[in-house]
Design a protein around this motif. Structure first.
Motif, PDB file in Angstrom:
ATOM      1  N   ASP A  70      -8.974  -3.344 -19.427  1.00 59.21           N
ATOM      2  CA  ASP A  70      -7.663  -3.332 -19.946  1.00 59.21           C
ATOM      3  C   ASP A  70      -6.840  -2.355 -19.018  1.00 59.21           C
ATOM      4  N   ASP A  71      -7.640  -1.162 -19.068  1.00 60.40           N
ATOM      5  CA  ASP A  71      -6.988   0.080 -18.393  1.00 60.40           C
ATOM      6  C   ASP A  71      -6.958  -0.390 -16.841  1.00 60.40           C
ATOM      7  N   LEU A  72      -7.876  -1.166 -16.206  1.00 62.61           N
ATOM      8  CA  LEU A  72      -7.806  -1.609 -14.852  1.00 62.61           C
ATOM      9  C   LEU A  72      -6.645  -2.333 -14.535  1.00 62.61           C
ATOM     10  N   ARG A  73      -6.374  -3.417 -15.546  1.00 62.82           N
ATOM     11  CA  ARG A  73      -5.465  -4.234 -15.472  1.00 62.82           C
ATOM     12  C   ARG A  73      -3.806  -3.795 -15.575  1.00 62.82           C
ATOM     13  N   GLY A  74      -3.916  -2.565 -16.564  1.00 59.93           N
ATOM     14  CA  GLY A  74      -2.765  -1.935 -16.810  1.00 59.93           C
ATOM     15  C   GLY A  74      -1.909  -1.836 -15.612  1.00 59.93           C
ATOM     16  N   ARG A  75      -0.503  -1.586 -15.946  1.00 56.39           N
ATOM     17  CA  ARG A  75       0.514  -1.353 -15.028  1.00 56.39           C
ATOM     18  C   ARG A  75       0.389   0.142 -14.386  1.00 56.39           C
ATOM     19  N   PHE A  76      -0.193   1.096 -15.360  1.00 55.84           N
ATOM     20  CA  PHE A  76      -0.255   2.632 -14.731  1.00 55.84           C
ATOM     21  C   PHE A  76      -1.302   2.506 -13.706  1.00 55.84           C
ATOM     22  N   ALA A  77      -2.389   1.908 -13.977  1.00 57.98           N
ATOM     23  CA  ALA A  77      -3.581   1.684 -12.849  1.00 57.98           C
ATOM     24  C   ALA A  77      -2.777   1.087 -11.645  1.00 57.98           C
ATOM     25  N   GLU A  78      -2.289  -0.117 -11.807  1.00 54.37           N
ATOM     26  CA  GLU A  78      -1.782  -0.777 -10.700  1.00 54.37           C
ATOM     27  C   GLU A  78      -0.909   0.014  -9.850  1.00 54.37           C
ATOM     28  N   ARG A  79      -0.041   0.591 -10.413  1.00 53.89           N
ATOM     29  CA  ARG A  79       0.998   1.411  -9.863  1.00 53.89           C
ATOM     30  C   ARG A  79       0.347   2.482  -8.918  1.00 53.89           C
ATOM     31  N   SER A  80      -0.683   3.167  -9.459  1.00 54.56           N
ATOM     32  CA  SER A  80      -1.611   4.243  -8.754  1.00 54.56           C
ATOM     33  C   SER A  80      -2.222   3.584  -7.849  1.00 54.56           C
ATOM     34  N   LEU A  81      -2.579   2.644  -7.819  1.00 56.26           N
ATOM     35  CA  LEU A  81      -3.586   1.935  -6.717  1.00 56.26           C
ATOM     36  C   LEU A  81      -2.562   1.487  -5.623  1.00 56.26           C
ATOM     37  N   LEU A  82      -1.472   0.958  -5.965  1.00 55.67           N
ATOM     38  CA  LEU A  82      -0.292   0.663  -4.982  1.00 55.67           C
ATOM     39  C   LEU A  82      -0.124   1.671  -4.180  1.00 55.67           C
ATOM     40  N   ALA A  83       0.246   3.078  -4.816  1.00 54.79           N
ATOM     41  CA  ALA A  83       0.458   4.142  -4.262  1.00 54.79           C
ATOM     42  C   ALA A  83      -0.531   4.444  -3.140  1.00 54.79           C
ATOM     43  N   ARG A  84      -1.664   4.295  -3.374  1.00 56.49           N
ATOM     44  CA  ARG A  84      -2.899   4.442  -2.190  1.00 56.49           C
ATOM     45  C   ARG A  84      -2.483   3.505  -1.347  1.00 56.49           C
ATOM     46  N   VAL A  85      -2.345   2.115  -1.580  1.00 63.38           N
ATOM     47  CA  VAL A  85      -2.605   1.011  -0.698  1.00 63.38           C
ATOM     48  C   VAL A  85      -1.190   1.520   0.326  1.00 63.38           C
ATOM     49  N   GLN A  86      -0.042   1.895  -0.398  1.00 65.54           N
ATOM     50  CA  GLN A  86       1.289   1.896   0.381  1.00 65.54           C
ATOM     51  C   GLN A  86       0.968   3.207   1.372  1.00 65.54           C
ATOM     52  N   ALA A  87       0.228   4.160   1.029  1.00 64.05           N
ATOM     53  CA  ALA A  87      -0.029   5.355   1.762  1.00 64.05           C
ATOM     54  C   ALA A  87      -0.943   4.845   3.116  1.00 64.05           C
ATOM     55  N   GLN A  88      -1.827   3.594   3.066  1.00 65.57           N
ATOM     56  CA  GLN A  88      -2.560   3.342   4.276  1.00 65.57           C
ATOM     57  C   GLN A  88      -1.436   2.467   5.289  1.00 65.57           C
ATOM     58  N   LEU A  89      -0.384   1.953   4.594  1.00 62.79           N
ATOM     59  CA  LEU A  89       0.562   1.016   5.320  1.00 62.79           C
ATOM     60  C   LEU A  89       1.569   1.750   5.738  1.00 62.79           C
ATOM     61  N   LYS A  90       1.786   2.882   5.981  1.00 60.58           N
ATOM     62  CA  LYS A  90       3.055   3.664   6.138  1.00 60.58           C
ATOM     63  C   LYS A  90       3.541   3.445   7.623  1.00 60.58           C
ATOM     64  N   ASP A  91       2.645   2.887   8.395  1.00 57.61           N
ATOM     65  CA  ASP A  91       3.185   2.731   9.838  1.00 57.61           C
ATOM     66  C   ASP A  91       3.485   1.100   9.879  1.00 57.61           C
ATOM     67  N   PHE A  92       3.248   0.437   8.926  1.00 57.75           N
ATOM     68  CA  PHE A  92       3.836  -1.118   9.167  1.00 57.75           C
ATOM     69  C   PHE A  92       5.141  -1.117   8.771  1.00 57.75           C
ATOM     70  N   PRO A  93       5.721  -2.213   9.543  1.00 56.77           N
ATOM     71  CA  PRO A  93       7.034  -2.788   9.142  1.00 56.77           C
ATOM     72  C   PRO A  93       7.526  -2.692   7.671  1.00 56.77           C
ATOM     73  N   GLY A  94       8.586  -2.532   7.251  1.00 55.50           N
ATOM     74  CA  GLY A  94       8.870  -2.498   6.069  1.00 55.50           C
ATOM     75  C   GLY A  94       8.614  -3.800   5.111  1.00 55.50           C
ATOM     76  N   TYR A  95       8.618  -4.819   6.000  1.00 52.97           N
ATOM     77  CA  TYR A  95       8.435  -6.173   5.016  1.00 52.97           C
ATOM     78  C   TYR A  95       6.859  -6.341   4.892  1.00 52.97           C
ATOM     79  N   ALA A  96       6.027  -5.683   5.512  1.00 46.13           N
ATOM     80  CA  ALA A  96       4.562  -5.617   5.235  1.00 46.13           C
ATOM     81  C   ALA A  96       4.309  -4.646   4.108  1.00 46.13           C
ATOM     82  N   ARG A  97       4.668  -4.853   2.944  1.00 45.95           N
ATOM     83  CA  ARG A  97       4.543  -4.093   1.774  1.00 45.95           C
ATOM     84  C   ARG A  97       3.965  -4.831   0.738  1.00 45.95           C
TER      85      ARG A  97
END
Length: 604
Positions: free
Chosen positions: A530-557
């Protein structure tokens, strides 16, 4: 030590290569392998190998096999793998290598499709896995187990025999049947990410040519020691870690397992390592995790070492000018880099990486520490090496330049085409697939998109069929994004999704220890779905993902993700034996997760 290099012309065939090596270096150590009974590494010479191959040939001859008949081996890397292969090749038989951890139904399909008559297994555990499909092996007349069978392995199956019994009392001189170079030597089944695997037919000439051409890209010889751990059923290991060392007279040590690889590196102290990116990524992640526990000064010193080492590399490659900070390299190497390199044995001169793209930051990391990493490219259908970087001409972001005698060109849709004596004869009993792969001018169509710069370096830019086309028409190469995301040690496996969808999403498999550490930072229960699927965890994981994709074009989000804790494996049919993702199967397995990400998406 001076060792004769055996050319394809001198060898004539793969069995001829073995005989020539035996004649040229009979008393030189050929192979080293760990003996668990004695707890030591045992060595054998080329003369020892010739004697064993002769014995195994006597056993194969008793089976009544004819030249061209197929035999298969399903062993981990070991001296017996080479022995069986050479025994068969010397008799004009065709060998079919199998992955030890392949799924039983896949093994049964290959054995039947290839019409295999003799099967060599590792041990009783393998037979227990294959036992449920034993009735789907109609062409197999003999099944030999290197370690023997249990008494109750398969009551009443007359095909089973232990290797000790199969070889008992046999002795004979080495047989090398005169073989035409263009005759079929082996059928290697590609671990396709979709559909059934196809049998790639490789000739003696193709493999000899490729091994010899690859050996010309670096000064390799009798002083070198290769550590063999990629499966010999993988053509990269078979060519670069078996035929190439045989041609140049180098020694090969067989690693015990991936789990024991770190210890084997320290003990064997190889000079050559042929690997795939996953190994380098794993070492990189462990070092990065260890650095997090170090004081800030230690982390800065480590980064300074990598930066200085990289600057030195660029200077030696004549791509950058000299800088005074290069004077610090001997000190930084002694204080920092040497400790890392000693974990890899301390003698590595050539760390070759193929099979998949090596992320540039990881290449920079290791090269900055003084480990020479050479990125290359190939495919089974080309025996397999097509391009590779060289010691004096190394551009890690590229896949190097073509091997001597290998032609390349860019075709329609920017597809990389290659033509050389290394190209396969075709696919076994599949003329339609052969015609689709090799055109009338002999060009092999790789399916990879590429470009060539003005210096001749080749760059893979994507897969023709693995491009995601979003609903708005934007085209995204998922492999590049997946590779970038996986540079974060938190993400062990990644699949980017978005074909005909309004945005990109991802399935991510989390590294357990890294997830537990991150969950503690988030103050959530790492074992709670439940915690893993929760929006708080998802948003936190998404922030880690976006940090890795910072050099990609904007549509590659990546706008949504589903985190998973169970890894995708070969056993569950979601990975190929070469650890490539079967995208369609993964999507089908997690269809509910995918549908949910798109059904309840909000940009809030």
């Amino acid at each position: 030590m001076t060792t004769t290099v055996i050319t394809p012309e001198r060898a004539g065939s793969l069995a001829g290569l073995f005989r020539e090596r035996v004649d040229a270096s009979p008393e030189k150590v050929a192979y080293r392998q760990f003996d668990p009974a004695r707890g030591t590494w045992a060595r054998c010479t080329w003369a020892d190998m010739a004697h064993e191959v002769g014995r195994w040939q006597m056993a194969l001859r008793r089976e009544g096999l004819e030249p061209g008949d197929r035999v298969a081996m399903m062993l981990r890397n070991c001296r017996e793998w080479i022995t069986f292969d050479q025994a068969a090749l010397g008799l004009g038989l065709v060998t079919v290598p199998l992955y030890t951890d392949d799924r039983p139904d896949n093994v049964a399909y290959i054995l039947e499709q290839a019409g295999v008559k003799v099967l060599l297994l590792e041990d009783r555990a393998q037979w227990r896995r294959l036992h449920p499909v034993r009735d789907r092996l109609p062409t197999v007349t003999t099944i030999v187990s290197l370690r023997g069978f249990d008494d109750d392995s398969a009551p009443g199956d007359p095909r089973l025999t232990a290797a000790a019994d199969w070889l008992f009392g046999l002795d004979g001189d080495l047989i090398t049947r005169l073989e035409e170079p263009d005759h079929l030597a082996t059928i290697v089944y590609t671990s396709g990410t979709t559909g059934r695997p196809k049998g790639v037919m490789l000739s003696h000439r193709a493999l000899l040519f490729n091994a010899h051409a690859a050996s010309q890209c670096a000064p390799l010889g009798g002083e070198d020691v290769f550590l063999s751990f990629l499966p010999l059923s993988h053509t990269l290991e078979r060519t670069a870690g078996y035929f190439l060392p045989m041609a140049v007279g180098a020694e090969v040590a067989f690693a015990r397992s991936i789990a024991q690889l770190a210890e084997d590196l320290r003990v064997v102290q190889p000079t050559v390592l042929v690997s795939v990116p996953r190994i380098y990524e794993s070492v990189y992640a462990k070092i990065q995790a260890g650095l997090k526990q170090k004081p800030a000064f230690a982390r800065r010193l480590f980064q300074a070492t990598v930066n200085t080492g990289w600057a030195r590399f660029e200077y030696l490659q004549r791509r950058a000018g000299w800088s005074p900070r290069l004077l610090l390299w001997p000190l930084l190497r002694r204080l920092v880099a040497r400790q890392v390199l000693e974990r890899l044995g301390g003698r590595l001169e050539y760390a070759v990486c193929g099979g998949a793209p090596l992320p540039p930051p990881i290449a920079r990391f290791f090269i900055g520490l003084g480990l020479p990493v050479y990125h290359g490219y190939g495919l089974t259908e080309a025996s397999p090496v097509v391009t590779v970087n060289r010691p004096d001409d190394n551009l890690p972001a590229s896949i190097g330049k073509p091997l001597p005698g290998v032609e390349i060109r860019i075709g329609e849709q920017d597809e990389l085409l290659t033509r050389s004596p290394s190209v396969m004869l075709g696919y076994w009993r599949n003329d339609e697939a052969t015609a689709a792969a090799i055109d009338s001018d002999g060009w092999l169509h790789t399916g990879d998109k590429a470009r060539v710069d003005d210096r001749g370096f080749v760059f893979i830019t994507g897969r023709i069929k693995d491009i995601i086309v979003l609903g708005n028409g934007e085209k995204v190469p998922p492999a590049d994004m997946e590779m970038a995301i996986q540079l974060d040690p938190l993400f062990d496996q990644v699949l980017v999704i978005g074909e005909a969808r309004p945005f990109l999403s991802a399935l991510v498999v989390l590294d357990d220890s890294a997830w537990r550490e991150f969950a503690a930072e988030l103050d959530i229960d790492p074992d709670s779905d439940d915690d893993l699927r929760g929006r708080f965890a998802e948003r936190s994981l998404l922030a880690r993902v976006q940090a890795q994709l910072k050099d990609f074009p904007g549509y590659a989000r990546i706008r949504r993700l589903t985190a998973l804790r169970e890894p995708w494996t070969i056993d569950d049919g979601l990975l190929t034996p070469t650890l490539k993702m079967k995208r369609a199967r993964i999507l089908d397995r997690h269809r509910d997760h995918v549908d949910r990400m798109y059904a309840d998406y909000t940009d809030a």
